[in-house]
Design a protein around this motif. Structure first.
Motif, short mmCIF file in Angstrom:
data_model
loop_
_atom_site.label_atom_id
_atom_site.label_comp_id
_atom_site.label_asym_id
_atom_site.label_seq_id
_atom_site.Cartn_x
_atom_site.Cartn_y
_atom_site.Cartn_z
N ASP A 357 0.84 -1.20 0.00
CA ASP A 357 0.00 0.00 0.00
C ASP A 357 0.88 1.25 0.00
O ASP A 357 1.79 1.39 0.82
N HIS A 359 -0.72 4.46 -0.26
CA HIS A 359 -1.66 5.57 -0.11
C HIS A 359 -1.51 6.28 1.23
O HIS A 359 -2.47 6.50 1.95
N TYR A 360 -0.29 6.58 1.60
CA TYR A 360 -0.07 7.35 2.81
C TYR A 360 1.28 8.06 2.70
O TYR A 360 2.17 7.64 1.97
N GLN A 361 1.43 9.15 3.44
CA GLN A 361 2.64 9.93 3.40
C GLN A 361 3.80 9.14 4.00
O GLN A 361 3.68 8.54 5.08
N GLU A 364 6.72 6.29 0.07
CA GLU A 364 7.78 6.31 -0.93
C GLU A 364 9.15 6.13 -0.28
O GLU A 364 10.03 5.45 -0.82
N GLY A 369 5.48 0.57 -3.33
CA GLY A 369 4.69 0.95 -4.50
C GLY A 369 5.45 1.65 -5.59
O GLY A 369 4.88 1.98 -6.64
#
Length: 424
Positions: A357, A359-361, A364, A369
């Motif tokens: 996942d 979809h969060y700060q 990266e 992802g």
């Protein structure tokens, strides 16, 4: 003396067995009673499932006068008597049985009293009200579906009737054998009234034994409800042996044998186990060889559950015949069982970083992802990339069969994708 089923009618919502989707705490009828904001309603469902009980409990919980009439047999004059009582007392709860048979004259008389709220109508019917009841009545009522009682729910009501000394049979010295209790509960198809009637007949028609106890055995219950138990046949085969033979006959494509065992299960009144077993068979034994058959079985089961016996036998027979004559495949259950077995062996590894996942700060920074390839950005919406964890990246669980046109097509696609990934 009133029949046992009449005496055991709930006097409050808390005493109602089943129908918790309507009368359970914070559910719609519970809220109506608590707020003292009753509105007219129509209760529809199979016989003996609690429509009258709900009406009786509502009246008992609110202390309003409670009257019962039948739309088919009681006259307009009977309705007028109820209406006069409502004028004097303020409010009357009227249970109107067979409301789908209410004629226009009675309906026209009743409507103004519903509008004024002096009569709170609780209509009871086994028919679908959206089809069988006049729109003028429907528009002035809430419509609630009453569902067949489960085996556990009927068991609770039977036990309560056996022990209640005031309204039930608690003053009698009764003993109900376990197999007799199971027969009484399971063979009445969710109809509590029939179960209670059978219990009372058995209790009052059986002489006490030498120990002074009235022993309610399986033969006594069978005679009282006029339905033989098929939990054991003449060779001593158990109920679960019949279920096993039922599935194995379908798996073996023997239509006549499958219909025979279906008939035995139907005679036992065991609709829930038939429904569950058919859906298991559809996905376990027919599976990917004929996926539309599985969908049709689900539809047939839903129809059977709505219809109840005896009509339920029709969609069930349709489903059994189709499953017997369908191509078979157990590749799906075999595949998932292999996957689960591999997981239980341990050391399956972590989810690849590019699939995690993102979809969060901060994702990266963790490398989650980043290198994921979005299949829809590639020709034919597919691109080669690793999905399985590293230690088991070459595992293959699905072994296609080619008994039906559907799975043959799936097999061809599966093999093509494996080859494209360099696994074949």
């Amino acid at each position: 003396m009133e029949p046992l089923a009449y005496r055991m009618r709930p006097q409050s919502l808390a005493e109602i067995v089943g129908q918790q989707h309507l009368v359970g705490q914070d559910k719609i009828i519970w809220r109506m009673v608590k707020a003292k904001m009753l509105s007219s309603m129509i209760l529809y469902g199979p016989p003996g499932t609690g429509k009258t009980s709900i009406a009786s409990a509502i009246a008992g919980s609110t202390k309003y006068a409670f009257r019962t009439l039948n739309a088919a047999t009681d006259s307009k004059k009977d309705l007028q008597i109820v209406a006069e009582e409502a004028k004097m007392s303020g409010t009357v709860i009227l249970l109107l049985d067979e409301i789908h048979r209410l004629d226009k004259s009675k309906q026209d008389f009743l409507l103004p009293h519903l509008e004024s709220g002096r009569i709170i109508l609780i209509g009871a019917t086994t028919e679908n009200p959206y089809i069988s009841i006049n729109p003028a009545i429907r528009s002035r009522t809430q419509i609630f579906e009453v569902k067949p009682l489960t085996i556990n729910e009927i068991g609770i009501a039977i036990d309560r009737a056996m022990t209640d000394p005031q309204r039930g049979l608690g003053q009698m010295n009764l003993s109900l054998d376990d197999n007799a209790r199971r027969q009484l509960i399971s063979s009445t198809n969710g109809d509590l009234r029939s179960a209670l009637n059978g219990l009372e007949l058995a209790a009052k028609s059986t002489a006490p034994g030498s120990d002074g106890v009235i022993h309610l055995t399986l033969p006594v219950i069978e005679e009282s409800i006029q339905k033989k138990s098929i939990s054991l046949d003449k060779n001593g085969d158990g109920h679960y042996d019949v279920i096993s033979a039922f599935q194995k006959s379908i798996r073996g494509s023997d239509t006549d044998a499958a219909l025979h065992y279906l008939g035995r299960l139907i005679e036992g009144g065991d609709l829930p186990i038939i429904a569950r077993r058919l859906m298991v068979i559809a996905y376990e034994d027919i599976g990917l060889a004929n996926p539309p058959a599985a969908a049709r079985v689900v539809t047939a089961v839903q129809a059977a559950e709505k219809l109840g016996f005896p009509e339920a036998r029709i969609p069930l027979a349709n489903a059994v015949i189709e499953l017997c004559l369908s191509p078979k495949s157990n590749s799906a259950i075999s595949a998932i069982d292999k996957a689960i077995t591999r997981i239980r062996q341990g050391n399956t590894g972590d989810v690849p970083d590019h699939l995690k996942d993102a979809h969060y700060q901060g994702a990266e920074k963790l490398g989650h992802g980043i290198d994921y390839l979005y299949p829809h950005d590639y020709p034919e919406d597919w691109v080669a990339q690793q999905y399985l964890p590293e230690p088991i990246k070459d595992d293959q669980y699905y072994e296609p069969k080619t008994n039906g046109t559907y799975e043959k097509a799936y097999s061809d696609q599966y093999r093509r994708l494996l080859k494209a990934q360099g696994k074949a």
